[in-house]
Design an enzyme around this catalytic site. Structure first.
Site, short mmCIF file in Angstrom:
data_model
loop_
_atom_site.label_atom_id
_atom_site.label_comp_id
_atom_site.label_asym_id
_atom_site.label_seq_id
_atom_site.Cartn_x
_atom_site.Cartn_y
_atom_site.Cartn_z
N HIS A 130 102.79 66.77 20.46
CA HIS A 130 101.79 67.00 19.40
C HIS A 130 101.12 65.65 19.09
CE1 HIS A 130 100.50 67.74 15.21
NE2 HIS A 130 100.64 69.03 15.44
N ASP A 207 111.13 64.68 17.76
CA ASP A 207 110.19 65.38 16.88
C ASP A 207 110.68 66.82 16.78
OD1 ASP A 207 108.20 66.92 15.81
OD2 ASP A 207 106.63 66.29 17.20
N GLN A 210 109.29 71.75 15.44
CA GLN A 210 109.36 73.12 15.95
C GLN A 210 110.79 73.49 16.36
OE1 GLN A 210 106.81 75.09 15.77
NE2 GLN A 210 105.17 73.62 15.41
N LYS A 233 107.46 74.25 8.11
CA LYS A 233 107.70 75.01 9.34
C LYS A 233 109.00 75.81 9.22
CE LYS A 233 104.65 72.37 11.85
NZ LYS A 233 103.28 72.81 12.12
N CYS A 371 96.53 70.75 18.23
CA CYS A 371 96.84 69.33 18.07
C CYS A 371 97.63 68.81 19.27
CB CYS A 371 97.61 69.05 16.77
SG CYS A 371 96.65 69.40 15.31
#
Lengths: 413, 160
Positions: A130, A207, A210, A233, A371
């Site tokens: 991302h 990261d 998600q 999220k 993104c």
């Protein structure tokens, strides 16, 4: 016995009543919400917890001697404990509350990497990141003369492990890599990557934006140095997130921002900084957001991440199968290990046109570059349509998506 | 449970009219223009529309025009219609068209039908965007590029 009965109820049947926003008509059709990778809906427990805090307990934290300030501090710090438990961090000092994944990554870039980087050093990322796991590294590379290197992916959207291994050289300062790709749904083999990095003494940031909504995260088991994620999220409010950082690393890092709450003592001769994690939390935080974030972590733990992962895996298989049966569809992101997300293109219908036509039928998806422009470039497309699942989605949602796509094809052909 | 009705399809067909689909599938004057004297880029970051408009101006007349790039059906059709309409026009009239079309598509035009000259009849095919606020920017993108190219602005225009 009770446990057995509960587990017999399909997860979506059990959870849908908890999410008020799902129960509405959009453009005269019951809403089908398949844009969870952008932002997930909030359960009543999050909404009510935030409202209760704002109605009864709001004051500034860590400051006052009055009752409301105590209550606000307890609620805020209580949320930190819930989040610590949610990802099984070893210490609450390792839970830095931020405005989201983006700020968490920028914090590591500026406070961990910037003082260490010299020309010739490298930051290693992958091709499927991302923008928020690309641009902060570009900035710190510009500031220090270090180099950003990118591990390639294959046409299924999987990291090419051999190529990645070759890039793991001793001049790599940090690996920053997604747990789950937001554009493709690929689950990366982060545990293997971390183990390889460890053997070479390279730090790793995951990261996890998600990752956290879809699987059990145990930062001690992963053995990562940093893990960044966002509240919204995972069914919490926007504007709050976490940086998990290994205590020894956080301790040695300079503050990211200066201000109130991150100090012990200030004079014009100098300032002593507060202990972890407060050293990284300058200024009055998003207290109500953090309180809601804690409620979201509680909610997910009460449902059970293993159950959520199983439900979503079955539903993703069903969605990939049903989408795959549509004439003229191109599935983008077909990795063997996936979570939640399917990107696709239909005939030569531009994703934005598809998004409008689906919205008109009550089906919310994301369209565009997500993104992740380098990922779009890799597949040679300006953007995709993306459906992303959460614990409350079901086979009816997928069927409605498929019907809506069929109607779009009728209009365009 | 929530079958899509004829009404839904009708409303969508109002946005994606035959003329729009035709221009989106087979855009007119598509490609780079040799000898262009004026050019401007239009970007709509929301959906990734990216168009470049070319014009050859001679003595304040638009001798020729073309565009290239990629975008959704609405933005491509609008750009295609635009090139059809402006070739052969004096620049001041093209600027008037810009004002009329953007006012019409954003719903700002009072007594809209009367104020739109017959030369712009085909632009009525884009009227459907008024019901889809997120798509107005797609429909006006090429027109903003026209305005920018005439005024010689070098920075890309964005409808974001």
């Amino acid at each position: 016995m009770t446990q057995l009965q509960v587990s017999n109820v399909p997860l979506d049947t059990e959870c849908r009543p908890d999410f008020p926003a799902l129960h509405q008509d959009v453009n005269a059709h019951p809403l089908v919400y398949l844009d969870n990778a952008a932002s997930a809906q909030q359960p009543s427990t999050v909404i009510d917890t935030v409202a209760h805090y704002q109605r009864h307990d709001h004051a500034n934290v860590h400051r006052g001697v009055h009752t409301l300030s105590y209550r606000a501090t307890d609620a805020y710090e209580g949320a930190r404990d819930k989040i610590q438990s949610f990802i099984n961090a070893g210490s609450r000092s390792e839970i830095v509350l931020t405005s989201g994944t983006t700020e968490s990554i920028n914090l590591v870039a500026q406070s961990y990497c910037r003082p260490r980087l010299a020309p010739g050093d490298k930051i290693l990322i992958s091709h499927l990141e991302h923008h928020s796991n690309i641009v902060p590294w570009q900035l710190v590379c510009e500031q220090t003369g270090a180099e950003l290197i990118v591990a390639p992916i294959n046409d299924k959207g999987e990291l090419i492990i051999d190529a990645f291994d070759k890039l793991l050289t001793d001049d790599v300062c940090l690996i920053a890599i997604a747990h789950v790709s937001n554009a493709l749904g690929t689950v990366l083999p982060v545990k293997d990557i971390i183990a390889k990095a460890k053997s070479r003494g390279i730090a790793v940031l995951i990261d996890g934006a998600q990752g956290v909504p879809h699987m059990q995260i145990d930062v001690q088991d992963l053995d990562c140095d940093f893990y960044a994620f966002s509240g919204h999220k995972m069914f919490g409010p926007t504007g709050v997130g976490v940086l998990f950082g290994r205590e020894a690393l956080l301790d040695a890092m300079p503050p990211y921002q200066g201000g109130g709450d991150m100090i012990l003592e200030v004079s014009f001769d100098g300032t002593t900084y507060n202990d972890l994690p407060y050293k990284f939390e300058a200024g009055t935080p998003n207290i109500s957001g953090v309180v809601g974030f804690g409620a979201a972590a509680d909610y997910l733990q009460s449902v059970g991440m293993a159950r959520i992962a199983q439900h979503e895996r079955q539903l993703l298989d069903y969605m990939m199968q049903k989408l795959g049966e549509i004439d003229g569809i191109r599935l983008i992101g077909t990795a063997a290990e996936k979570a939640s997300v399917q990107s696709f293109l239909v005939d030569d219908i531009h994703p934005h046109d598809l998004g409008t036509i689906l919205d008109h039928q009550g089906v919310a998806i994301r369209t565009g570059h997500h993104c992740a422009m380098p990922v779009m470039d890799f597949f040679g497309v300006p953007g995709t349509a993306r459906a992303s699942l959460a614990l409350y989605n079901n086979a009816d949602d997928v069927d409605r998506l498929v019907d809506a796509i069929s109607n779009a094809r009728r209009i365009f052909t | 449970m929530s079958a899509v009705t004829l009404h839904d399809v009708d409303e969508l067909r109002d946005l994606y009219r035959e003329l729009i689909l035709d221009h989106a599938r087979s855009p007119r004057h598509f490609g780079k223009l040799d000898g262009a004297t004026h050019t401007a880029e239009g970007i709509n970051p929301l959906c990734g529309d990216k168009l470049r408009l070319y014009m050859r101006l001679d003595d304040d007349n638009i001798e020729d025009a073309s565009f290239e790039g990629s975008g959704c059906a609405i933005s491509v059709a609008s750009a295609s219609l635009l090139t059809d309409m402006i070739i052969g026009l004096p620049v001041p009239q093209a600027l008037e068209f810009f004002a009329t079309v953007t006012a019409r598509l954003t719903g700002r035009q009072a007594g809209s039908d009367d104020a739109t000259p017959p030369e712009l009849d085909k632009i009525r095919a884009l009227d459907g965007v008024r019901e889809f606020p997120s798509r107005v920017k797609c429909a006006t993108l090429a027109w903003h590029a026209l305005n920018s190219a005439i005024h010689g602005e070098s920075a890309p225009v964005s409808t974001e």
